[in-house]
Design a protein around this motif. Sequence first.
Motif, PDB file in Angstrom:
ATOM      1  N   PRO A  80       0.818  -1.219   0.000  1.00 45.31           N
ATOM      2  CA  PRO A  80       0.000   0.000   0.000  1.00 45.31           C
ATOM      3  C   PRO A  80       0.854   1.272   0.000  1.00 45.31           C
ATOM      4  O   PRO A  80       1.862   1.359   0.687  1.00 45.31           O
ATOM      5  N   SER A  81       0.406   2.252  -0.759  1.00 48.34           N
ATOM      6  CA  SER A  81       1.115   3.538  -0.774  1.00 48.34           C
ATOM      7  C   SER A  81       0.998   4.235   0.580  1.00 48.34           C
ATOM      8  O   SER A  81       1.806   5.100   0.898  1.00 48.34           O
ATOM      9  N   SER A  82       0.009   3.840   1.381  1.00 46.14           N
ATOM     10  CA  SER A  82      -0.194   4.422   2.708  1.00 46.14           C
ATOM     11  C   SER A  82       0.533   3.650   3.808  1.00 46.14           C
ATOM     12  O   SER A  82       0.234   3.839   5.000  1.00 46.14           O
TER      13      SER A  82
END
Length: 165
Positions: A80-82
Motif C-alpha cells: 500500500p502507498s499508505s
Amino acid sequence: MSDPVWRPMRRADLPAVKAISDAVHGAYTEDMAVYAERLALYPDGCKVLERDGSLLGYLIAHPWRSDAPPALGSLLGAIPSSADIYYLHDLALLPDARGSGAGASGTTAAIAQAQAAGYARMMLMAVAGADSFWARQGFTRLPGRIASYGEEACLMERRVQAGVA
C-alpha cells in the motif's frame, strides 16, 4: 563448514522456503503463493540464510499499514502507498541454525532496512511462544489479535529510528 550468511532470496529458493516453513511452523505454515508474492512485491525484504549451498532459514519483511496487519496465509495484492510500518512477516530457522545468532542478525538486518526505508516502527505477529525471542530483540506486545493466528499469538511492535543504520 562455513558460517551461515543471509543473502537475497531468489525465485529458485521458494521450494526450500516452503519446506522450511512446513518444518518450522506446522499449523502456521503458508501456501507457496504467499512467499512467491512477497518476493515479487518486495524483494528487498526477502532473505535466506545459506550455509555451504543449503538453506537453513528465511526472513520476509515488507512495508504495510499498522491498522490492518495481514492475516495468516493472505495474499497482499500490492504494497500500500499508505504504508506506515515495516512488517516483519516471518523469520524461520531450521534447528541447525538456532542458537547461532542468525535470528538476531536477521532481525538486525531487517531493522536496518526499515530505517533506511524511512520507517519509524516495525510490527510482527509472534506465534508459538516466539514472543520471548522477539522481546529480546526489542519488540513489545500490543493490544489486539488477528483471528487467523489463533488466541496464543500476539501482535508486537518495535520503534526504530528512521534513517539511522
